[in-house]
Design an enzyme around this catalytic site. Structure first.
Site, short mmCIF file in Angstrom:
data_model
loop_
_atom_site.label_atom_id
_atom_site.label_comp_id
_atom_site.label_asym_id
_atom_site.label_seq_id
_atom_site.Cartn_x
_atom_site.Cartn_y
_atom_site.Cartn_z
N ASP A 116 -1.96 14.22 -25.99
CA ASP A 116 -1.21 14.69 -24.83
C ASP A 116 -2.00 14.41 -23.55
O ASP A 116 -3.22 14.61 -23.50
CB ASP A 116 -0.96 16.20 -24.97
N GLU B 41 -14.52 7.27 -39.57
CA GLU B 41 -15.26 7.89 -40.68
C GLU B 41 -14.38 8.05 -41.92
O GLU B 41 -14.88 8.30 -43.01
CB GLU B 41 -15.78 9.27 -40.26
#
Length: 555
Positions: A214, A266
């Site tokens: 956002d 990751e």
């Protein structure tokens, strides 16, 4: 109701599943209510996974479900690593994501990093701490002007109307670009950055596949001690193109997202993200880069009038920008912040763009009196089918598959959007696109839940319900299902070739596998090229498309 799921839905398993995904936005408070309190919840979403699977989508995007006072529809977040108790628990979230994944539907969640709620523990600590404290440094606090700091640091207006600075009683003021309940964070603070990295890992560890960011262009700020005048940013055209605006689209915001990308990578597959960045088109690529978030929304079609030339120009430029960034583009026609496109396209052309977020046309016309609903729906389905034929990812908003119109006649006393209350008589707000979905023709809240709905549903919703449209082979719902099934079957590489139609009211292109889309933007019949007819949103007679609509051909 019984729904049939396509086994092909969401079967992509590689690192780039998102590049041409169909993503369905869920506004959780208005999707389905399982516990009967009038507010949609996570168990309601879980219960409706068979319906979602029947659509043939690849992923859902969940608008905020975090603890919140709902000062801005959940975008005022109290706690970033929990679920609002009215919507469920973390266990409910885990159960929901398991069921969605079992249905081959991936999950994208909203992250709101520009600001917290004023109920967030950090902000409460800041208010209880003195000037110059580390607690206040997590936010944007400045000394006021005038005697004893009784005047704001600058005469700035918030996006929701009213001042953007609020006094805290000791000569200091805090900055909030949005509602007063949404204090902006200071992203120059290392503690802020580290805490959001923990949030990204928290949800990724729970199985979230991606994030919608956002106000992605607003995190980095350079306000100075007291900036008196802001450069104009009322339009993208006025926004500085060199990253120099104090609040918006600063170049240093990308250092934040480079750290986020390290976290995303990751995981296997790497988590994806899409930026809500209202920036100039040539500034969008950095948000969408492989070193950054990976994708960025382009809202250009959402802002365009229903016009073939406008659509072609927008599509071409965004495909070129996507190629420059190495990403894929995104296509959006409706979401929780704008008037539904079935209604926008039924407005006079001159006002459809200006009034996309509500406004005077509803106040002046009352309800939907100013809208040609039949024309709006024909244009909307034509535009959506064109969108779904394009390379890139397509974002659908809950209820558009039912052809829902905007709800314009919500009584003032029942509205919830702060934009309405802060700009009464000017901005009608966004509640009209957030009214709870109709699942049944009749009954309590039309199947939304047994305890009513938090925003009033109009009487005409029943005939646009899932129950009503599921049984009608010619319904908008079943058109979307056919289109999404074909989209999965026909998906090709991210390329298209424009076709010469000989007319300026017709837009046509071919994907590399022969999948051809033809859209007629007027009611003057158009003779289609030869090919196998796969889908049509308007009548085809003797090889001619008879009015506003889109057809898909195999050529």
């Amino acid at each position: 109701m019984t729904y049939t799921s396509s086994a092909a839905a969401g079967t992509a398993t590689d690192e780039i599943w998102w590049r041409q995904a169909t993503v369905y936005q869920i506004y959780p408070r208005s999707f389905a209510d399982a516990n009967g309190d009038g507010i949609g919840d996570l168990r309601g979403i879980t219960d409706r996974v068979p319906y979602l699977a029947s659509l043939g989508i690849d992923a859902v995007w969940l608008s905020p479900f975090y603890p919140s006072a709902l000062a801005d529809g959940g975008y005022d977040v109290d706690v970033y690593r929990d679920v609002d108790s009215r919507l469920g628990t973390l266990d409910d979230f885990d159960a929901m994501i398991t069921v969605l994944h079992d249905a081959s539907i991936r999950v994208i969640v909203d992250i709101v990093p520009n600001h917290t709620s004023d109920r967030h523990a950090w902000f409460r600590e800041a208010l209880a701490s003195p000037k110059g404290s580390s607690a206040r440094d997590r936010y944007v606090f400045r000394d006021g002007t005038g005697t004893n700091g009784t005047e704001p640091p600058a005469d700035w207006e918030s996006a929701f109307g009213g001042p953007a600075w609020t006094a805290v009683g000791d000569g200091q003021w805090y900055f909030h670009h949005f509602a007063v309940e949404q204090p902006d964070l200071n992203w120059a603070n290392r503690e802020v950055r580290d805490d959001f990295l923990r949030t990204l890992r928290f949800w990724s560890d729970r199985g979230v596949d991606g994030f919608r960011i956002d106000v992605a262009h607003g995190l980095a700020k350079e306000l100075g001690p007291a900036s008196a005048v802001l450069p104009d940013a009322a339009t993208l055209e006025a926004m500085p193109k060199d990253g120099s605006h104090p609040l918006w689209d600063r170049d240093d915001v990308h250092a934040i997202y480079a750290e986020w990308r390290q976290v995303f990578n990751e995981y296997t597959p790497a988590r994806t993200a899409v930026a809500e960045a209202w920036v100039a088109a040539d500034r969008r690529a950095r948000y969408a880069s492989a070193e950054g978030l990976g994708q960025a929304f382009n809202f250009d079609l959402l802002e365009a009038d229903f016009h073939a030339g406008s659509f072609r120009s927008i599509i071409q430029s965004n495909l070129e920008l996507a190629e420059q960034s190495g990403s894929s583009t995104t296509w959006v026609l409706s979401n929780h912040d704008v008037v539904r496109h079935a209604t926008r396209y039924g407005l006079p052309v001159r006002s459809s763009r200006d009034q996309r977020q509500g406004g005077a046309w509803l106040l002046a016309g009352g309800a939907l009196d100013a809208v040609d609903q039949e024309l709006g729906l024909r244009r909307a389905t034509a535009a959506t089918m064109l969108e779904l034929a394009l390379p890139g990812s397509a974002y659908l908003y809950q209820g558009e598959e039912l052809g829902l119109q905007e709800v314009g006649d919500i009584p003032d006393a029942e509205r919830q959007d702060p934009a309405f209350f802060r700009n009464r008589g000017v901005d009608i707000g966004r509640d009209g696109s957030r009214v709870p979905l109709p699942w049944k023709r009749e009954g309590s809240s039309l199947g939304f839940g047994p305890g009513g709905s938090h925003l009033p549903q109009p009487g005409w919703f029943g005939e646009s319900s899932v129950e009503a449209e599921d049984a009608d082979p010619d319904s908008t719902l079943n058109l979307y299902r056919r289109a999404l099934d074909l989209r999965r079957q026909l998906q090709a590489d991210e390329h298209l070739d424009w076709l010469n139609t000989g007319r300026d009211d017709v837009l046509a292109f071919r994907r590399p596998n022969g999948w051809t889309s033809v859209t007629l933007f007027s009611d003057a019949p158009y003779d289609l090229p030869a090919g196998e007819l796969l889908l049509a949103t308007a009548p085809v007679t003797d090889g001619a498309l008879m009015g506003v609509g889109t057809v898909w051909l195999r050529m």
